[in-house]
Design an enzyme around this catalytic site. Sequence first.
Site, PDB file in Angstrom:
ATOM      1  N   HIS A  59       0.844  -1.194   0.000  1.00 60.46           N
ATOM      2  CA  HIS A  59       0.000   0.000   0.000  1.00 60.46           C
ATOM      3  C   HIS A  59       0.879   1.244   0.000  1.00 60.46           C
ATOM      4  CE1 HIS A  59      -4.157   1.636   1.104  1.00 60.46           C
ATOM      5  NE2 HIS A  59      -3.388   2.708   1.036  1.00 60.46           N
ATOM      6  N   HIS A  61       1.573   5.003  -2.162  1.00 64.28           N
ATOM      7  CA  HIS A  61       1.132   5.988  -3.163  1.00 64.28           C
ATOM      8  C   HIS A  61       2.368   6.415  -3.964  1.00 64.28           C
ATOM      9  CE1 HIS A  61      -2.931   6.389  -1.438  1.00 64.28           C
ATOM     10  NE2 HIS A  61      -2.304   6.097  -0.298  1.00 64.28           N
ATOM     11  N   GLY A  66      -2.089  12.865  -1.076  1.00 65.45           N
ATOM     12  CA  GLY A  66      -2.371  14.225  -0.623  1.00 65.45           C
ATOM     13  C   GLY A  66      -3.253  14.993  -1.579  1.00 65.45           C
ATOM     14  N   GLY A  67      -3.126  16.307  -1.528  1.00 69.71           N
ATOM     15  CA  GLY A  67      -3.946  17.173  -2.346  1.00 69.71           C
ATOM     16  C   GLY A  67      -5.222  17.614  -1.677  1.00 69.71           C
ATOM     17  N   THR A  97      -7.337   9.685  -2.412  1.00 66.87           N
ATOM     18  CA  THR A  97      -8.442  10.628  -2.569  1.00 66.87           C
ATOM     19  C   THR A  97      -8.479  11.229  -3.968  1.00 66.87           C
ATOM     20  OG1 THR A  97      -8.090  11.253  -0.260  1.00 66.87           O
ATOM     21  CG2 THR A  97      -9.535  12.655  -1.553  1.00 66.87           C
ATOM     22  N   TYR A 128     -10.470   6.520  -4.434  1.00 67.19           N
ATOM     23  CA  TYR A 128     -11.569   6.576  -3.459  1.00 67.19           C
ATOM     24  C   TYR A 128     -12.929   6.637  -4.137  1.00 67.19           C
ATOM     25  CZ  TYR A 128      -8.600   7.735   0.641  1.00 67.19           C
ATOM     26  OH  TYR A 128      -7.702   7.727   1.661  1.00 67.19           O
ATOM     27  N   LYS A 153      -9.021  -0.443  -6.180  1.00 72.67           N
ATOM     28  CA  LYS A 153      -9.070   0.296  -4.922  1.00 72.67           C
ATOM     29  C   LYS A 153     -10.388   1.054  -4.835  1.00 72.67           C
ATOM     30  CE  LYS A 153      -7.418   3.126  -1.507  1.00 72.67           C
ATOM     31  NZ  LYS A 153      -6.280   4.024  -1.722  1.00 72.67           N
ATOM     32  N   ARG A 160     -14.622  11.352   2.374  1.00 76.37           N
ATOM     33  CA  ARG A 160     -14.000  11.635   1.082  1.00 76.37           C
ATOM     34  C   ARG A 160     -14.371  10.609   0.010  1.00 76.37           C
ATOM     35  NH1 ARG A 160      -8.200  11.501   3.772  1.00 76.37           N
ATOM     36  NH2 ARG A 160      -9.366   9.811   4.790  1.00 76.37           N
ATOM     37  N   HIS A 192     -10.209   1.095   1.298  1.00 78.10           N
ATOM     38  CA  HIS A 192      -9.777   2.086   2.281  1.00 78.10           C
ATOM     39  C   HIS A 192     -10.896   2.264   3.295  1.00 78.10           C
ATOM     40  CE1 HIS A 192      -8.592   6.111   3.856  1.00 78.10           C
ATOM     41  NE2 HIS A 192      -9.910   6.293   3.839  1.00 78.10           N
ATOM     42  N   HIS A 221      -6.259  -0.125   6.829  1.00 78.41           N
ATOM     43  CA  HIS A 221      -6.327   0.892   7.887  1.00 78.41           C
ATOM     44  C   HIS A 221      -7.299   0.473   8.997  1.00 78.41           C
ATOM     45  CE1 HIS A 221      -4.491   3.029   4.635  1.00 78.41           C
ATOM     46  NE2 HIS A 221      -5.598   3.484   4.086  1.00 78.41           N
ATOM     47  N   ASP A 276       1.284   2.610   3.902  1.00 80.30           N
ATOM     48  CA  ASP A 276       0.534   3.746   3.359  1.00 80.30           C
ATOM     49  C   ASP A 276       1.499   4.866   2.974  1.00 80.30           C
ATOM     50  OD1 ASP A 276      -1.685   5.140   2.484  1.00 80.30           O
ATOM     51  OD2 ASP A 276      -2.234   5.889   4.471  1.00 80.30           O
TER      52      ASP A 276
END
Length: 380
Positions: A59, A61, A66-67, A97, A128, A153, A160, A192, A221, A276
């Site tokens: 897992h 990114h 972010g963002g 996200t 997401y 995913k 979110r 998630h 998570h 993560d």
Amino acid sequence: MIIIKNIDVYSPDYIGKKDIFISGGKINLIRDNIDINHEDIKVIDGSNKILTPGFIDQHVHITGGGGEGSFKTRAPEITLSKLTTSGITTVVGLLGTDGTTRSVENLVAKAKALKEEGISVYAHTGSYEYPTITLTGSVKKDIVFIEEIIGAKTAISDHRSSSMTNTQLAQLASDVRVAGMMSGKAGILVIHMGNGEKGLNPVFEVLKETEIPIKTMRPTHVNRRRELLEQGFEYAKMGGIIDLTCGIYDELSPKNVVKEAENKGVLSENITISSDGYGSWSKYDENGNLIKIGVSSVSSLYKEFKAMVNESEIAIDRALSYFTSNVAKALEIYPKKGCIAEGSDADMIIFNNDFCIDHVIANGRVMVEDGKVLVYGSYE
């Protein structure tokens, strides 16, 4: 070609003090003694050291997460040495996200880049949001036709997410399952889990209402809050696989959770641990306003393993399984990955006795030697 001499080997089970011969990116021989002398063979003295499988971080990114606090909070892409210096030789990339300024195309390109630089990389389509973003226009086609993509995913119980219905969650899980069967891949749906009150209830309801196998859906998570963790334990007892995240505060840190799981009769093979890495962590006030944001590090995986052994006094072989064999089996890449065995990929870590990383070898290539990076990514 490499020979590692006189080293204690954990496969992750302890198999004794061995010599290991590596050639063509594979482990060719594991013997009590291998006596081959040739100028083209690199010899590594393993005396007073420990050899383990390389970590599998499922897992990360890899294109940055972010963002959520505007454009300036977009995390950068990960670099090769951030992974290798943490003992990670296989990584699974995914989006979070942001499926708007980032794309599955970008994700797959980054996966291919990291593979060219020397490690093994897989990926999940989607993010997401629902309907699921893809590269080909179809979740099934992404998994079947894109080499790196092994699953998808999504997100639930999170403000979110797209607030999927149970029917939509079931349809997505079914598509992933069938695509995996068609392509000979794991075909898993990484879910998630947010802090929402529903927790894992939508997953339990889908399992009750459909014939989807429980191991298709992989909640991650689950150690982010106590109520969710208790549901995660129930899910694992039913035969599902749950993923713990490093960097969670101490009470629910993986090193504590795995001990608690054992006491509650949860099978250890149904638990994996991931970092993560390069994803954002964020805190919101009661009105949903962002008040703090940061970026997770892949080094948390190695730090968690070290803490499990040194602080929680968990046996080395048991601790290793959560980062190696359990993950490889869950991703259906075992015994190619996740173990030290003849015919397996030569992905391994050599630790000093204090569990500092001495060497990292990925696909038979020395990436880290004597604690120093030998191979950097293209723009490092």
